[in-house]
Write a protein that holds these residues in place. Structure first.
Motif, PDB file in Angstrom:
ATOM      1  N   LEU A 147     -11.286   1.209   8.085  1.00 34.06           N
ATOM      2  CA  LEU A 147     -12.630   1.664   8.736  1.00 34.06           C
ATOM      3  C   LEU A 147     -12.544   2.993   9.079  1.00 34.06           C
ATOM      4  N   TYR A 148     -11.226   3.388   9.824  1.00 34.45           N
ATOM      5  CA  TYR A 148     -11.172   4.896  10.098  1.00 34.45           C
ATOM      6  C   TYR A 148     -10.509   5.648   9.196  1.00 34.45           C
ATOM      7  N   LYS A 149     -10.455   5.456   8.000  1.00 32.75           N
ATOM      8  CA  LYS A 149     -10.012   6.119   6.915  1.00 32.75           C
ATOM      9  C   LYS A 149      -8.647   6.735   6.960  1.00 32.75           C
ATOM     10  N   TRP A 150      -7.790   5.925   7.420  1.00 36.91           N
ATOM     11  CA  TRP A 150      -6.303   6.210   7.746  1.00 36.91           C
ATOM     12  C   TRP A 150      -5.726   6.397   6.329  1.00 36.91           C
ATOM     13  N   MET A 151      -6.289   5.698   5.425  1.00 38.26           N
ATOM     14  CA  MET A 151      -5.804   5.841   3.760  1.00 38.26           C
ATOM     15  C   MET A 151      -6.723   6.664   3.197  1.00 38.26           C
ATOM     16  N   PRO A 152      -6.350   7.368   2.182  1.00 38.65           N
ATOM     17  CA  PRO A 152      -7.430   8.217   1.291  1.00 38.65           C
ATOM     18  C   PRO A 152      -8.194   7.133   0.227  1.00 38.65           C
ATOM     19  N   ASP A 153      -7.904   6.183  -0.012  1.00 38.47           N
ATOM     20  CA  ASP A 153      -8.462   5.135  -0.836  1.00 38.47           C
ATOM     21  C   ASP A 153      -9.766   4.695  -0.262  1.00 38.47           C
ATOM     22  N   THR A 154     -10.757   4.743  -0.960  1.00 42.61           N
ATOM     23  CA  THR A 154     -12.225   4.212  -0.255  1.00 42.61           C
ATOM     24  C   THR A 154     -12.342   2.989  -0.604  1.00 42.61           C
ATOM     25  N   ASN A 155     -11.627   2.330  -1.556  1.00 43.67           N
ATOM     26  CA  ASN A 155     -11.891   1.051  -2.038  1.00 43.67           C
ATOM     27  C   ASN A 155     -10.773  -0.091  -1.084  1.00 43.67           C
ATOM     28  N   VAL A 156     -10.315   0.316  -0.237  1.00 42.64           N
ATOM     29  CA  VAL A 156      -9.506  -0.742   0.485  1.00 42.64           C
ATOM     30  C   VAL A 156      -9.913  -1.987   0.764  1.00 42.64           C
ATOM     31  N   THR A 157     -11.233  -2.237   1.131  1.00 39.08           N
ATOM     32  CA  THR A 157     -11.842  -3.437   1.502  1.00 39.08           C
ATOM     33  C   THR A 157     -11.780  -4.157   0.223  1.00 39.08           C
ATOM     34  N   ASP A 158     -12.495  -3.908  -0.802  1.00 39.26           N
ATOM     35  CA  ASP A 158     -12.436  -4.313  -2.368  1.00 39.26           C
ATOM     36  C   ASP A 158     -11.114  -4.848  -2.573  1.00 39.26           C
ATOM     37  N   SER A 159     -10.124  -3.875  -2.474  1.00 41.90           N
ATOM     38  CA  SER A 159      -8.847  -4.228  -2.791  1.00 41.90           C
ATOM     39  C   SER A 159      -8.029  -5.582  -2.396  1.00 41.90           C
ATOM     40  N   ILE A 160      -8.494  -5.507  -0.957  1.00 42.40           N
ATOM     41  CA  ILE A 160      -7.892  -6.653  -0.008  1.00 42.40           C
ATOM     42  C   ILE A 160      -8.707  -7.849  -0.562  1.00 42.40           C
ATOM     43  N   LYS A 161     -10.023  -7.822  -0.771  1.00 47.67           N
ATOM     44  CA  LYS A 161     -10.719  -9.125  -1.308  1.00 47.67           C
ATOM     45  C   LYS A 161     -10.218  -9.547  -2.546  1.00 47.67           C
ATOM     46  N   THR A 162     -10.168  -8.643  -3.532  1.00 53.25           N
ATOM     47  CA  THR A 162      -9.402  -9.009  -4.951  1.00 53.25           C
ATOM     48  C   THR A 162      -8.091  -9.420  -4.794  1.00 53.25           C
ATOM     49  N   PHE A 163      -7.219  -8.968  -3.891  1.00 54.97           N
ATOM     50  CA  PHE A 163      -6.020  -9.579  -3.719  1.00 54.97           C
ATOM     51  C   PHE A 163      -5.798 -11.086  -2.970  1.00 54.97           C
ATOM     52  N   VAL A 164      -6.543 -11.291  -2.162  1.00 53.60           N
ATOM     53  CA  VAL A 164      -6.792 -12.523  -1.600  1.00 53.60           C
ATOM     54  C   VAL A 164      -7.233 -13.514  -2.471  1.00 53.60           C
TER      55      VAL A 164
END
Length: 347
Positions: A112-129
């Motif tokens: 949420l607070y952009k600790w990582m440069p990747d802007t698609n983290v939420t989608d990546s987590i959803k895809t992984f799960v």
């Protein structure tokens, strides 16, 4: 000692110092952190101590020196600690239709607070799960964002803390959730939640925990001087003292439960600590039962930190355990266990 060269005398001195420190670390899991909070930091270093003891053992062995007995005895006495640090791989149990899978994942608020440069983290987590498709998922540092949906799960319990960040935890389940609640930790934004889940004719309780954070960055690129070292040690001491109380609250709460229990989540402490020993109790550490390698669950540079766990009581058979240490969508790696109910549990 008289027959040792000058260099070997120096090496043996360091060997003895290491032996004393290792024995101190062996004792610490049995001492409450509030008694010796600073000494509790040594539990984080125990794996490194075991490695150095092994190197000393090999060093003396290659010279056929009896000094090898010193580290040899230390390693022998610490054999149970070694199994918490590293597990050799073993064959997985055959999959059975009654098995179920449980994933624990600290998602760091979906970046949420952009600790990582990747802007698609939420989608990546959803895809992984979605790809791993666990039957039950426990999220720590869960942020109830609008785009966070796990539609495969009919049942869920989402808990948000009262802090300004609205962090919380969530339990998603393919099986009905018949009861739920939380355990409040005094003077902390961390907490534990639980859900009673109906699987077939049995009811099992799942605890998801997130104990006091130690607030140490996983990136060691910055220089750590004496002043920063003092700050880090102070933070660790204070965190371990709070974790002790939190672990005791979980321990007391689970004693009142009549169902078969699984505890998972982010302990923020090592498997060599008093806190680990308190939360685990007489339950099985699923990594020790069916894991492999170091079980690294925190993305800390140069050190295989295992601070996320799944504990299951003896009413469950442990079939497999996986740490997804190449999935970098958070500062933690997801872990997943496959379990089966083997004994009669409360309905």
């Amino acid at each position: 000692m008289k027959k040792l060269s000058g260099f070997n005398k120096v090496m043996f001195f360091f060997n003895m110092v290491l032996t004393v420190l290792t024995f101190v670390a062996y004792i610490l899991p049995f001492l409450a952190p509030k008694i010796f909070p600073i000494l509790s930091v040594f539990t984080l270093l125990l794996p490194l101590m075991l490695v150095f003891n092994f190197l000393f053992f090999i060093y003396w062995l290659l010279q056929f020196k009896r000094q090898m007995l010193l580290s040899g005895i230390v390693l022998l006495l610490g054999i149970t600690f070694i199994s918490k640090f590293y597990k050799f791989s073993q064959d997985e149990s055959p999959i059975h239709k009654d098995d179920f899978t449980l994933m624990s994942y600290n998602v760091r608020m979906f970046n949420l607070y952009k600790w990582m440069p990747d802007t698609n983290v939420t989608d990546s987590i959803k895809t992984f799960v979605r790809k791993q498709n666990p039957d039950i998922v426990c999220f720590q540092e869960y942020a109830p964002l609008d785009k966070v949906h796990f539609n495969r799960y009919k049942y869920k319990y989402v808990f948000s803390s009262g802090d300004s960040h609205k962090t919380g935890q969530a339990i998603y389940s393919k099986f009905p959730i018949v009861n739920k609640g939380d355990i409040e930790f005094p003077e902390s934004s961390n907490h534990a939640i639980y859900a009673d889940i109906k699987k077939g004719n049995d009811t099992i309780r799942i605890y998801s925990m997130h104990l006091q954070s130690i607030r140490i960055s996983p990136d060691l690129n910055e220089t750590i001087d004496e002043e920063k070292s003092k700050v880090i040690i102070k933070r660790l001491s204070e965190a371990f003292t709070k974790q002790q109380l939190q672990a005791e609250l979980i321990e007391a709460h689970k004693k009142e439960c009549k169902y078969a229990i699984i505890i998972c989540g982010d302990l923020n402490n090592s498997a060599f600590s008093y806190v680990y020993r308190s939360v685990r109790g007489d339950m099985n550490d699923v990594f020790e039962e069916a894991g492999n390698g170091f079980g690294k669950s925190y993305n800390f540079r140069y050190y295989p930190a295992r601070i996320d766990y799944v504990f299951a009581d003896d009413k469950f058979a442990v079939k497999s355990f996986t740490t997804y240490d190449t999935v970098v969508n958070s500062d933690h790696f997801p872990i997943m266990a496959r379990l089966a109910i083997t004994s009669k549990v409360e309905k």
